[in-house]
Design a protein around this motif. Structure first.
Motif, mmCIF file in Angstrom:
data_model
loop_
_atom_site.group_PDB
_atom_site.id
_atom_site.type_symbol
_atom_site.label_atom_id
_atom_site.label_comp_id
_atom_site.label_asym_id
_atom_site.label_seq_id
_atom_site.Cartn_x
_atom_site.Cartn_y
_atom_site.Cartn_z
ATOM 1 N N GLY A 179 -16.463 14.932 -5.739
ATOM 2 C CA GLY A 179 -15.427 14.420 -6.393
ATOM 3 C C GLY A 179 -14.086 15.316 -6.467
ATOM 4 N N ALA A 180 -13.013 14.502 -6.663
ATOM 5 C CA ALA A 180 -11.666 15.392 -6.727
ATOM 6 C C ALA A 180 -10.735 14.513 -7.704
ATOM 7 N N LEU A 181 -9.566 15.402 -8.134
ATOM 8 C CA LEU A 181 -8.425 14.922 -8.680
ATOM 9 C C LEU A 181 -7.272 15.217 -7.789
ATOM 10 N N LEU A 182 -6.413 14.173 -7.297
ATOM 11 C CA LEU A 182 -5.302 14.588 -6.730
ATOM 12 C C LEU A 182 -3.970 13.748 -7.164
ATOM 13 N N ARG A 183 -2.887 14.466 -6.372
ATOM 14 C CA ARG A 183 -1.622 14.187 -7.147
ATOM 15 C C ARG A 183 -0.714 13.950 -5.980
ATOM 16 N N LEU A 184 -0.017 12.690 -5.976
ATOM 17 C CA LEU A 184 0.832 12.394 -5.054
ATOM 18 C C LEU A 184 2.177 12.609 -5.630
ATOM 19 N N GLY A 185 2.916 13.652 -5.260
ATOM 20 C CA GLY A 185 4.291 13.960 -6.081
ATOM 21 C C GLY A 185 5.498 13.057 -5.767
ATOM 22 N N MET A 186 6.442 13.178 -6.610
ATOM 23 C CA MET A 186 7.548 12.378 -6.440
ATOM 24 C C MET A 186 8.753 13.404 -6.358
ATOM 25 N N ALA B 145 5.097 10.626 -10.173
ATOM 26 C CA ALA B 145 3.816 11.205 -9.469
ATOM 27 C C ALA B 145 2.663 10.170 -9.709
ATOM 28 N N ILE B 146 1.858 9.970 -8.730
ATOM 29 C CA ILE B 146 0.591 9.195 -9.000
ATOM 30 C C ILE B 146 -0.638 10.274 -8.941
ATOM 31 N N TRP B 147 -1.493 10.098 -9.859
ATOM 32 C CA TRP B 147 -2.629 10.816 -10.119
ATOM 33 C C TRP B 147 -3.695 9.963 -9.654
ATOM 34 N N PHE B 148 -4.732 10.330 -8.848
ATOM 35 C CA PHE B 148 -5.967 9.491 -8.834
ATOM 36 C C PHE B 148 -7.332 10.520 -8.285
ATOM 37 N N THR B 149 -8.312 9.690 -8.793
ATOM 38 C CA THR B 149 -9.599 10.644 -8.698
ATOM 39 C C THR B 149 -10.336 9.899 -7.542
ATOM 40 N N ARG C 217 0.714 -1.145 0.072
ATOM 41 C CA ARG C 217 -0.099 0.047 -0.110
ATOM 42 C C ARG C 217 0.926 1.213 0.057
ATOM 43 N N VAL C 218 0.786 2.106 -1.175
ATOM 44 C CA VAL C 218 1.562 3.244 -1.244
ATOM 45 C C VAL C 218 1.072 4.359 -0.911
ATOM 46 N N TYR C 219 -0.339 4.420 -0.513
ATOM 47 C CA TYR C 219 -0.820 5.391 -0.150
ATOM 48 C C TYR C 219 -2.571 5.249 0.271
ATOM 49 N N GLN C 220 -2.681 5.877 1.639
ATOM 50 C CA GLN C 220 -4.105 5.590 2.250
ATOM 51 C C GLN C 220 -4.681 7.032 2.154
ATOM 52 N N HIS C 221 -5.755 6.981 1.217
ATOM 53 C CA HIS C 221 -6.450 8.416 1.070
ATOM 54 C C HIS C 221 -7.790 8.425 2.245
ATOM 55 N N SER C 222 -8.198 9.571 2.449
ATOM 56 C CA SER C 222 -9.224 9.788 3.493
ATOM 57 C C SER C 222 -10.719 9.107 3.051
ATOM 58 N N TYR C 223 -10.868 9.009 1.430
ATOM 59 C CA TYR C 223 -12.041 8.763 0.957
ATOM 60 C C TYR C 223 -11.729 7.623 -0.140
ATOM 61 N N GLY C 224 -12.866 6.991 -0.752
ATOM 62 C CA GLY C 224 -12.329 6.095 -1.413
ATOM 63 C C GLY C 224 -11.752 6.456 -2.958
ATOM 64 N N VAL C 225 -10.981 5.811 -3.580
ATOM 65 C CA VAL C 225 -10.148 6.065 -4.794
ATOM 66 C C VAL C 225 -10.620 5.287 -5.916
ATOM 67 N N HIS C 226 -10.968 6.128 -7.039
ATOM 68 C CA HIS C 226 -11.595 5.580 -8.218
ATOM 69 C C HIS C 226 -10.446 4.707 -9.142
ATOM 70 N N THR C 227 -9.715 5.923 -9.498
ATOM 71 C CA THR C 227 -8.628 5.492 -10.556
ATOM 72 C C THR C 227 -7.433 6.035 -10.049
ATOM 73 N N ALA C 228 -6.065 5.163 -10.216
ATOM 74 C CA ALA C 228 -4.897 5.757 -9.777
ATOM 75 C C ALA C 228 -3.930 5.356 -11.083
ATOM 76 N N ILE C 229 -3.154 6.415 -11.620
ATOM 77 C CA ILE C 229 -2.235 6.097 -12.624
ATOM 78 C C ILE C 229 -0.976 6.983 -12.240
ATOM 79 N N ARG C 230 0.126 6.546 -12.713
ATOM 80 C CA ARG C 230 1.482 7.026 -12.478
ATOM 81 C C ARG C 230 2.009 7.624 -13.712
ATOM 82 N N ASP C 231 2.542 9.033 -13.623
ATOM 83 C CA ASP C 231 3.183 9.473 -14.917
ATOM 84 C C ASP C 231 4.729 9.465 -14.945
ATOM 85 N N SER C 232 5.009 9.787 -16.032
ATOM 86 C CA SER C 232 6.454 9.374 -16.202
ATOM 87 C C SER C 232 7.465 9.827 -15.465
ATOM 88 N N ARG C 233 7.084 11.027 -14.409
ATOM 89 C CA ARG C 233 7.889 11.441 -13.532
ATOM 90 C C ARG C 233 7.793 10.915 -12.279
#
Length: 245
Positions: A71-78, A42-46, A24-40
């Motif tokens: 709803g929201a879009l969030l980013r977990l930076g690297m 970072a993980i973006w999730f809805t 588990r790389v992250y625990q969000h306060s609310y449900g997470v629908h989709t998570a993708i990682r960019d080439s840098r």
């Protein structure tokens, strides 16, 4: 590795596809629908709704029943090879944030706003983790998950119309790659949308009769490489295989 999102309990997991080892790389306060990682890195999730792990399923379905801007879009930076400890909210007040896709070649990010009836497109700066130039890329549909095919097309799963929509990201031209919809199902889908626009309860309309003979509503897809089959995923207990001509 795969990134796996937990829509009910808010976890984002990294799974080794060879060994099955899961972290588990992250625990969000609310449900997470989709998570993708960019080439840098970072993980973006809805986030679809403000559904906590304790009330994950009920609160999520409540946001389907009567649309709310939770709803929201969030980013977990690297940075320096490490993911940030806290995710940053990039977009908020979405009506059920859902599918997510990043086209790094063109510099665009796409996000489904399911209960808002549209797919939004932004110019994305991956280095800064910022969005700009918002536009409505597709509207008049209830989009779920998204996939880019590497050839300039965005594939969109449409659960209400039991449809797979393909849109040219350059021209906006669209065509239906698959659809399974009777007249009665279309009437039910239109009533579902109408009730959402007026704030009426509507979840009673979302039944197996709405998607039969499919095993469930189409909520996602998997694109094979080199023009191979397309696999439809959903809320049922099977995956549908579609050969490509």
């Amino acid at each position: 590795h795969l990134l796996v999102a937990d829509i009910f309990h808010g976890g984002v997991y990294r799974v080794d596809v060879a060994t099955g080892e899961t972290e588990r790389v992250y625990q969000h306060s609310y449900g997470v629908h989709t998570a993708i990682r960019d080439s840098r890195g970072a993980i973006w999730f809805t986030q679809s709704a403000q559904n906590t792990p304790e009330a994950g399923e009920a609160r999520m379905w409540a946001a389907v029943d009567i649309p709310v801007p939770e709803g929201a879009l969030l980013r977990l930076g690297m940075q320096d090879g490490q993911l940030a400890e806290e995710a940053e909210v990039i977009l908020d007040s979405l009506y059920f944030g859902n599918g997510l896709a990043i086209d790094e070649t063109s510099g665009h990010l796409y996000v489904s706003e399911t209960m808002g009836g549209r797919v939004l497109r932004y110019r994305v700066d991956l280095d800064a983790g910022r969005l700009s130039e918002r536009s409505v890329f597709v509207d008049g549909v209830e989009p779920d998950n998204l996939e880019l095919d590497g050839e300039g097309h965005l594939w969109i799963a449409l659960p209400l119309s039991n449809e797979l929509l393909v849109v040219d990201t350059e021209t906006g031209a669209r065509h239906t790659a698959f659809r399974s919809l009777t007249a009665a199902q279309q009437e039910s889908a239109e009533e579902f949308t109408r009730r959402g626009q007026t704030g009426e309860s509507r979840l009673e309309l979302f039944t197996p009769a709405s998607w039969a003979p499919l095993p469930g509503p189409i909520t996602g897809l998997i694109l094979s490489q080199d023009g191979g089959p397309v696999y439809l995923t959903g809320l049922g207990n099977a995956v549908v295989r579609l050969p490509r001509e």
